[in-house]
Write an enzyme that holds these catalytic residues in place. Structure first.
Site, PDB file in Angstrom:
ATOM      1  N   ARG A   1     -16.289  11.295  13.305  1.00 32.12           N
ATOM      2  CA  ARG A   1     -16.856  10.035  12.804  1.00 32.12           C
ATOM      3  C   ARG A   1     -17.516   9.176  13.869  1.00 32.12           C
ATOM      4  O   ARG A   1     -18.541   8.557  13.617  1.00 32.12           O
ATOM      5  CB  ARG A   1     -15.738   9.200  12.164  1.00 32.12           C
ATOM      6  CG  ARG A   1     -15.448   9.648  10.792  1.00 32.12           C
ATOM      7  CD  ARG A   1     -14.496   8.720  10.088  1.00 32.12           C
ATOM      8  NE  ARG A   1     -14.231   9.355   8.816  1.00 32.12           N
ATOM      9  CZ  ARG A   1     -13.257   9.044   8.002  1.00 32.12           C
ATOM     10  NH1 ARG A   1     -12.435   8.068   8.301  1.00 32.12           N
ATOM     11  NH2 ARG A   1     -13.103   9.685   6.867  1.00 32.12           N
TER      12      ARG A   1
ATOM     13  N   HIS B   1     -13.633   0.525   9.662  1.00 34.37           N
ATOM     14  CA  HIS B   1     -12.916   1.243   8.611  1.00 34.37           C
ATOM     15  C   HIS B   1     -11.415   1.312   8.843  1.00 34.37           C
ATOM     16  O   HIS B   1     -10.630   1.164   7.912  1.00 34.37           O
ATOM     17  CB  HIS B   1     -13.510   2.653   8.536  1.00 34.37           C
ATOM     18  CG  HIS B   1     -12.995   3.483   7.415  1.00 34.37           C
ATOM     19  ND1 HIS B   1     -13.140   3.126   6.098  1.00 34.37           N
ATOM     20  CD2 HIS B   1     -12.329   4.678   7.409  1.00 34.37           C
ATOM     21  CE1 HIS B   1     -12.606   4.061   5.324  1.00 34.37           C
ATOM     22  NE2 HIS B   1     -12.097   5.001   6.096  1.00 34.37           N
TER      23      HIS B   1
ATOM     24  N   HIS C   1     -16.597   3.721  10.176  1.00 37.18           N
ATOM     25  CA  HIS C   1     -16.991   4.795   9.250  1.00 37.18           C
ATOM     26  C   HIS C   1     -18.509   4.885   9.282  1.00 37.18           C
ATOM     27  O   HIS C   1     -19.200   3.868   9.229  1.00 37.18           O
ATOM     28  CB  HIS C   1     -16.499   4.477   7.832  1.00 37.18           C
ATOM     29  CG  HIS C   1     -16.535   5.665   6.922  1.00 37.18           C
ATOM     30  ND1 HIS C   1     -17.707   6.182   6.432  1.00 37.18           N
ATOM     31  CD2 HIS C   1     -15.546   6.450   6.432  1.00 37.18           C
ATOM     32  CE1 HIS C   1     -17.427   7.235   5.669  1.00 37.18           C
ATOM     33  NE2 HIS C   1     -16.123   7.418   5.651  1.00 37.18           N
TER      34      HIS C   1
ATOM     35  N   GLN D   1     -11.187   6.675  -0.920  1.00 36.24           N
ATOM     36  CA  GLN D   1     -11.989   7.534  -1.799  1.00 36.24           C
ATOM     37  C   GLN D   1     -11.735   9.011  -1.529  1.00 36.24           C
ATOM     38  O   GLN D   1     -11.206   9.746  -2.357  1.00 36.24           O
ATOM     39  CB  GLN D   1     -13.481   7.260  -1.592  1.00 36.24           C
ATOM     40  CG  GLN D   1     -13.918   5.890  -2.020  1.00 36.24           C
ATOM     41  CD  GLN D   1     -15.416   5.697  -1.764  1.00 36.24           C
ATOM     42  OE1 GLN D   1     -16.101   6.565  -1.260  1.00 36.24           O
ATOM     43  NE2 GLN D   1     -15.917   4.532  -2.117  1.00 36.24           N
ATOM     44  N   GLY D   2     -12.109   9.437  -0.311  1.00 30.70           N
ATOM     45  CA  GLY D   2     -12.217  10.855   0.026  1.00 30.70           C
ATOM     46  C   GLY D   2     -11.005  11.657  -0.331  1.00 30.70           C
ATOM     47  O   GLY D   2     -11.096  12.658  -1.052  1.00 30.70           O
TER      48      GLY D   2
ATOM     49  N   GLY E   1       0.855  -1.194   0.000  1.00 31.21           N
ATOM     50  CA  GLY E   1       0.000   0.000   0.000  1.00 31.21           C
ATOM     51  C   GLY E   1       0.887   1.239   0.000  1.00 31.21           C
ATOM     52  O   GLY E   1       2.099   1.173  -0.251  1.00 31.21           O
TER      53      GLY E   1
ATOM     54  N   ARG F   1      -9.148   8.802  14.386  1.00 25.85           N
ATOM     55  CA  ARG F   1      -8.393   9.452  13.307  1.00 25.85           C
ATOM     56  C   ARG F   1      -9.220  10.529  12.611  1.00 25.85           C
ATOM     57  O   ARG F   1     -10.396  10.321  12.291  1.00 25.85           O
ATOM     58  CB  ARG F   1      -7.943   8.400  12.279  1.00 25.85           C
ATOM     59  CG  ARG F   1      -7.293   9.007  11.053  1.00 25.85           C
ATOM     60  CD  ARG F   1      -6.718   7.967  10.150  1.00 25.85           C
ATOM     61  NE  ARG F   1      -7.715   7.099   9.547  1.00 25.85           N
ATOM     62  CZ  ARG F   1      -8.485   7.438   8.507  1.00 25.85           C
ATOM     63  NH1 ARG F   1      -8.425   8.643   7.983  1.00 25.85           N
ATOM     64  NH2 ARG F   1      -9.338   6.556   8.017  1.00 25.85           N
TER      65      ARG F   1
ATOM     66  N   ASP G   1      -2.561  -9.811   9.092  1.00 23.46           N
ATOM     67  CA  ASP G   1      -1.519 -10.849   9.203  1.00 23.46           C
ATOM     68  C   ASP G   1      -0.184 -10.307   9.731  1.00 23.46           C
ATOM     69  O   ASP G   1       0.489 -10.972  10.513  1.00 23.46           O
ATOM     70  CB  ASP G   1      -1.316 -11.512   7.837  1.00 23.46           C
ATOM     71  CG  ASP G   1      -2.632 -11.948   7.246  1.00 23.46           C
ATOM     72  OD1 ASP G   1      -3.269 -12.854   7.828  1.00 23.46           O
ATOM     73  OD2 ASP G   1      -3.064 -11.356   6.241  1.00 23.46           O
TER      74      ASP G   1
ATOM     75  N   GLU H   1     -13.762  17.898   4.998  1.00 31.11           N
ATOM     76  CA  GLU H   1     -14.355  16.676   5.582  1.00 31.11           C
ATOM     77  C   GLU H   1     -14.547  16.887   7.076  1.00 31.11           C
ATOM     78  O   GLU H   1     -14.114  17.914   7.613  1.00 31.11           O
ATOM     79  CB  GLU H   1     -13.463  15.456   5.290  1.00 31.11           C
ATOM     80  CG  GLU H   1     -13.612  14.979   3.853  1.00 31.11           C
ATOM     81  CD  GLU H   1     -12.825  13.715   3.533  1.00 31.11           C
ATOM     82  OE1 GLU H   1     -12.197  13.153   4.436  1.00 31.11           O
ATOM     83  OE2 GLU H   1     -12.845  13.320   2.361  1.00 31.11           O
TER      84      GLU H   1
HETATM   85  C1  SIN Z   1     -13.790   8.589   3.125  1.00 32.11           C
HETATM   86  O1  SIN Z   1     -13.650   8.832   1.943  1.00 32.11           O
HETATM   87  O2  SIN Z   1     -14.789   8.875   3.763  1.00 32.11           O
HETATM   88  C2  SIN Z   1     -12.694   7.877   3.851  1.00 32.11           C
HETATM   89  C3  SIN Z   1     -11.538   8.750   4.048  1.00 32.11           C
HETATM   90  C4  SIN Z   1     -10.797   8.358   5.299  1.00 32.11           C
HETATM   91  O3  SIN Z   1     -10.842   7.221   5.733  1.00 32.11           O
HETATM   92  O4  SIN Z   1     -10.190   9.225   5.913  1.00 32.11           O
END
Ligand code: SIN
Length: 537
Positions: free
Chosen positions: A290, A348, A245, A62-63, A29, A383, A224, A128
């Site tokens: 969140r 999430h 989430h 995504q975000g 990643g 977070r 893992d 956000e």
């Molecule tokens: C999201 O697009 O809502 C997730 C972004 C994140 O996990 O910070």
């Protein structure tokens, strides 16, 4: 399986092929690939990844990526918002580094070719939850992770970094001085075990969303690397802090597909079963932290389906800004530009992980960790949205710098310490159905160690998971190895959640609903410990 065994399966150093590389990176990643790229000018680097190089969480993000690059923003504002979201548990030094080093790391990413969305030639920043400024960069609307992952993969493919796909890292290996010097791997292409030795090992194996019945994470996220580190004696920190989430697609037969928080950032509204808004009286409204939004939705779900109304943004904006979400929901029969979409919370992100210092060093010499599997306290108990991609970049680059200072020397097979396999002497053959235990584990975690926990549910979960651990020992195939790791980690989450008798951030106890200053400390758990320990923040 034994709760405290050194290895997941029996093995013998004399029976397996040995490979050597200077630096081993586990995981592909954002953190793993960025670390590999930053080390590749000096070292021969090999990335081992469990499936396809793109299969992890990064690709699904995504975000966006939060970074203080907007004109009216600054690292100080980003620092302040991150601390506030972290509910009193952030490591201030880690947050300062994240906010200050973030801009240069994102600029490096842009130089590597990442193309973030622009508005009239300037970067387009969105807002956000719990951000005081618009500071979230995005790409192709809602495909930010995909753009970043593709950029990093292209750079890796164009370098001297070796990538081994379908390599399942089973355990970490140590030398006679107790330094981590390699890994035991299941090479799924050849269906055999291999030993890989290296000067330094970087754990960047991501999170563990698959431990829960509902998750936004892809199938590979079974934790893992975390479980292997635990078996090797690494300390794990803050394992009770799981982020749920608020808005994943909730339809029978559909996956818990993420409906990005950026949708609420752009103005989408949450509606209850009666079609009424329910966040309007809560500070922050739809953009409250969140954990708060997730619990409000959870409470409303007792009365019926909860919806996210994205259609209020207008058809054109919905299709341009959220093309991936639009397309996926349409596949499940919902046109989000016209009607509200049913949503519910889903697991999430893991705020906890392998305990590391600011330089990404674990308590095991030779083992470094970065990205979601690592915990330096930067996210505290909760977070801040879109800080995880930035965390992956910033702390991966720091790990790379640290290894360059003192890489260690190349181990030989004769240096390997081989602790006996006595743990397996009493193993019985499995007569268990792997798939159904996995489903039961995911249900137990969701019901008893999920959004709302209490002592009695956690105690039941502890008993149930302990029973499974005693009945099950994995064989040499991915499903069984994953299940072994999931059981180990499930029990660690449950023990950590049971011990923390307060509510804070992602950890909510209905029997201890208040945040209590005396718990303003990190939990630490290590193999062989009889109880969870605490260290001050
Ligand atoms: C999201 O697009 O809502 C997730 C972004 C994140 O996990 O910070």
């Amino acid at each position: 399986m034994h709760e405290d065994s050194n290895y997941l399966i029996p093995w013998n150093p004399d029976e397996h092929e040995i490979h050597t590389t200077e630096i081993l990176v586990l995981g592909s990643g954002i953190a793993g690939l960025f670390a590999a790229i930053n080390l590749s000018d000096r070292f021969n680097v090999t990335v081992l990844t469990k499936k396809n190089i793109m299969a992890g969480n990064t690709e699904h993000a995504q975000g966006g990526i939060a970074v203080a690059l907007n004109q009216d923003d600054s690292p100080e504002f980003h620092f302040g918002d991150t601390i506030k979201a972290g509910a009193g548990l952030c490591n201030l030094e880690a947050v300062r580094i994240l906010a200050e080093k973030g801009p240069e790391c994102v600029e490096q990413l842009i130089k590597l070719g990442a193309q973030f969305d622009k508005l009239e030639n300037s970067l387009d920043f969105t807002r956000e939850a719990a951000h005081s400024k618009s500071r979230v960069l995005h790409a192709k609307g809602d495909a930010t992770g995909g753009e970043i992952e593709r950029t990093l993969v292209a750079k890796v493919r164009d370098s001297n970094i070796s990538v081994c796909e379908n390599y399942f890292v089973i355990d970490l290996l140590k030398n006679k001085q107790n330094r981590v010097c390699g890994v035991l791997v299941y090479n799924e292409n050849k269906l055999k075990l291999e030993i890989w030795l290296a000067k330094a090992v970087i754990l960047a194996t991501g999170g563990l969303g698959q431990l829960y019945k509902y998750t936004t994470n892809p199938p590979v996220t079974t934790g893992d690397g975390l479980a292997a580190a635990y078996r090797a004696g690494a300390e794990l920190m803050d394992m009770e802090f799981i982020q749920f989430h608020p808005t994943a697609l909730l339809l029978p037969g559909a996956p818990s597909f993420l409906i990005s928080e950026a949708a609420r950032g752009e103005g989408a509204k949450l509606l209850n079963a009666k079609g009424e808004r329910f966040m309007h009286n809560i500070p922050g409204q739809e953009l409250a932290p969140r954990d708060i939004v997730a619990r409000e939705i959870w409470a409303q779900m007792k009365e019926g389906t909860v919806y996210l109304d994205v259609s209020c943004l207008g058809q054109d904006k919905v299709q341009k800004r959220f093309p991936g979400i639009y397309k996926t929901c349409l596949e499940y029969g919902i046109d989000i530009s016209k009607s509200p979409v049913p949503v519910g919370p889903a697991t999430h992100f893991l705020m906890g992980g392998v305990k590391v210092n600011i330089d990404g060093e674990t308590n095991l010499v030779g083992l470094y960790a970065c990205g979601e599997c690592a915990c330096n306290g930067v996210h505290g108990a909760n977070r801040l949205a879109s800080n995880s991609l930035l965390d992956g970049l910033v702390f991966a680059s720091i790990v790379a710098e640290k290894i360059k200072e003192n890489p260690g020397s190349l181990p030989k097979k004769s240096d390997l310490k081989f602790s006996s396999n006595l743990d397996f002497s009493n193993e019985k053959n499995n007569s268990v159905d792997i798939k159904s235990i996995k489903e039961e584990l995911r249900q137990i975690m969701w019901d008893k160690a999920g959004i709302i926990r209490d002592r009695s549910g956690l105690l039941q979960a502890k008993t149930e998971l302990t029973n499974y651990i005693q009945r099950f020992s994995p064989g040499l195939n991915t499903a069984e190895l994953e299940l072994g790791n999931m059981l180990t980690l499930g029990l660690l989450i449950v023990k950590s959640a049971l011990a923390r008798e307060e509510s804070r951030g992602g950890h909510y106890r209905s029997d201890f609903p208040l945040t209590d200053r005396k718990w303003q400390k990190h939990s630490v758990i290590k193999k062989g410990d009889t109880r969870v320990r605490y260290v001050s923040i």
